[in-house]
Design a protein around this motif. Structure first.
Motif, PDB file in Angstrom:
ATOM      1  N   GLY A 239       0.811  -1.218   0.000  1.00 10.64           N
ATOM      2  CA  GLY A 239       0.000   0.000   0.000  1.00 10.64           C
ATOM      3  C   GLY A 239       0.841   1.262   0.000  1.00 10.64           C
ATOM      4  N   HIS A 240       2.069   1.168   0.536  1.00 13.45           N
ATOM      5  CA  HIS A 240       2.886   2.378   0.636  1.00 13.45           C
ATOM      6  C   HIS A 240       4.044   2.385  -0.362  1.00 13.45           C
ATOM      7  N   CYS A 250      -1.356  10.352   1.343  1.00 10.46           N
ATOM      8  CA  CYS A 250      -1.666   9.016   1.879  1.00 10.46           C
ATOM      9  C   CYS A 250      -1.773   9.084   3.410  1.00 10.46           C
ATOM     10  N   CYS A 252      -0.201   7.522   5.462  1.00  4.58           N
ATOM     11  CA  CYS A 252       1.118   7.358   6.086  1.00  4.58           C
ATOM     12  C   CYS A 252       1.868   8.682   6.167  1.00  4.58           C
ATOM     13  N   CYS A 257       1.146   7.098  -2.753  1.00 11.01           N
ATOM     14  CA  CYS A 257       1.202   5.660  -2.448  1.00 11.01           C
ATOM     15  C   CYS A 257       0.058   4.933  -3.169  1.00 11.01           C
TER      16      CYS A 257
END
Ligand SMILES: [Zn+2]
Length: 375
Positions: A239-240, A250, A252, A257
């Motif tokens: 996902g990243h 994102c 994060c 991402c």
């Protein structure tokens, strides 16, 4: 008896149990002796121990053309059970499974965990677990343990949550999650556990990458007959992966991402819709959602092509979003193939066979595997 001899005897018994566990057809003492290269007296002795332990039973006789019929043998799947709990921002999913990962019972409970402490989540999970066991009439004396799958990663010593943005958790000790639960208990990453369940469902032999498409995006990979976890148990945080430098923000804190383009949140929570409402509107040719969905598929295909490039193995799409993907798989394969310089038709890409059950079942599988390793 010296410890090396004890360990060798335990290993022999373990091999016999494993062989029975993995055999799907009719199995006799002779089959086991042939498959494992042990003498028949060794097979007899270990089988009688396994029968006494309540783990193996005799199961009828082979069709015979004369002489003594061979007795069939099988493991007893419900000799033990394990429970998996999937925690997300909007509630819990609980499943109990026997040693063969057959689902014994399951339950979903809507709760708001966004921004709540681990202690709060642990208490709620403990309470719902006891209600679940009572309602399903499950025998607690067979319980191996409860694994709680979280959408997050942990510190290398596995004592704290390092990062779980969809729950807004960071730095809290995992003991807070366990202390209300009166069974062996552990926490695990949700995508790692659901990938494990999918790999198990495919016979746990093939090389496979799993991409979990939920509110967040994660994954896991299985190579050479085992999961690859990484030096810090943080492998496959697909996902990243950055797929658009400077792109959409994102959860994060970075930009561009895969998760910011292809998570379930992008087409549901961020639009104020449920996933079902989004796909209903899409089927009715809503032009705005059509453009958005096309953008999701284009970016998902880039992520899939990157994973294929890194691992050169089958790729399985799971998580809640995958339930809506069947009508779009041909299109997705076409876009993936167009991103693949080595050609092909992206037939390596498939959908989860366990669907929404894969996270709690995969969590339950943690204690099943631990038990199989301990026999
Ligand atoms: Zn990110």
């Amino acid at each position: 008896m010296d410890s090396a001899l004890t360990e060798r005897r335990r290993q022999t018994r373990s091999n016999i149990y494993r062989c029975l566990y993995e055999t799907s057809g009719f199995c006799t003492r002779q089959t086991l002796a042939l498959a494992l290269g042990y003498s028949l007296p060794t097979i007899y002795q270990n089988l009688s121990e396994l029968v006494d332990m309540g783990l193996v039973r005799y199961s009828g006789e082979a069709q015979s053309t004369g002489g003594r019929r061979a007795a069939g043998l099988e493991i007893i799947p419900d000799a033990r059970m394990a429970v998996g709990i999937s925690v997300t921002a909007d509630g819990l999913r609980i499943a109990a499974a026997d040693l063969k990962l057959h689902e014994l019972a399951q339950s979903s409970v809507k709760m708001d965990f966004f921004g709540r402490s681990l202690q709060y989540i642990g208490r709620a999970a403990a309470e719902q677990l006891e209600l679940f066991l009572d309602r399903a009439g499950l025998d607690r004396s067979r319980m191996l343990g409860v694994c709680i799958a979280l959408p997050g990663i942990f510190t290398p010593d596995r004592s704290r949550v390092l990062f779980a943005p969809t729950l807004q958790l960071s730095g809290e000790p995992l003991d807070d999650l366990y202390k209300s639960i009166p069974y062996p208990c552990c926490a695990a990453n949700d995508a790692t556990r659901s990938g494990h369940a999918e790999w198990f469902a495919r016979g746990a032999k093939v090389d496979m990458a799993y991409l979990s498409l939920e509110s967040g995006i994660g994954g896991s990979v299985f190579i050479g007959g085992a999961p690859y976890l990484g030096s810090n148990h943080r492998s496959c945080e697909f996902g990243h992966m950055c797929i658009v430098p400077g792109g959409l923000p994102c959860s994060c804190g970075k930009q561009g991402c895969l998760e910011s383009y292809c998570s379930l949140d992008r087409i549901s929570r961020k639009l104020g819709l449920t996933p079902a409402q989004f796909f209903d509107a899409l089927e009715r040719h809503n032009p705005e959602y059509g453009l958005l969905w096309s953008d999701v598929l284009q970016h998902l295909a880039i992520g899939i092509a990157n994973i294929r490039m890194a691992f050169d193995c089958d790729i399985v799409l799971g998580g809640q979003l995958s339930q809506y993907l069947p009508p779009y798989m041909n299109l997705l394969r076409e876009i993936v193939a167009a991103n693949d310089p080595f050609g092909g038709n992206a037939s390596f890409l498939s959908l989860s066979v366990l669907g929404g059950r894969s996270v709690p079942l995969g969590a339950a599988l943690y204690y099943i595997n631990e038990f199989l390793d301990s026999i």
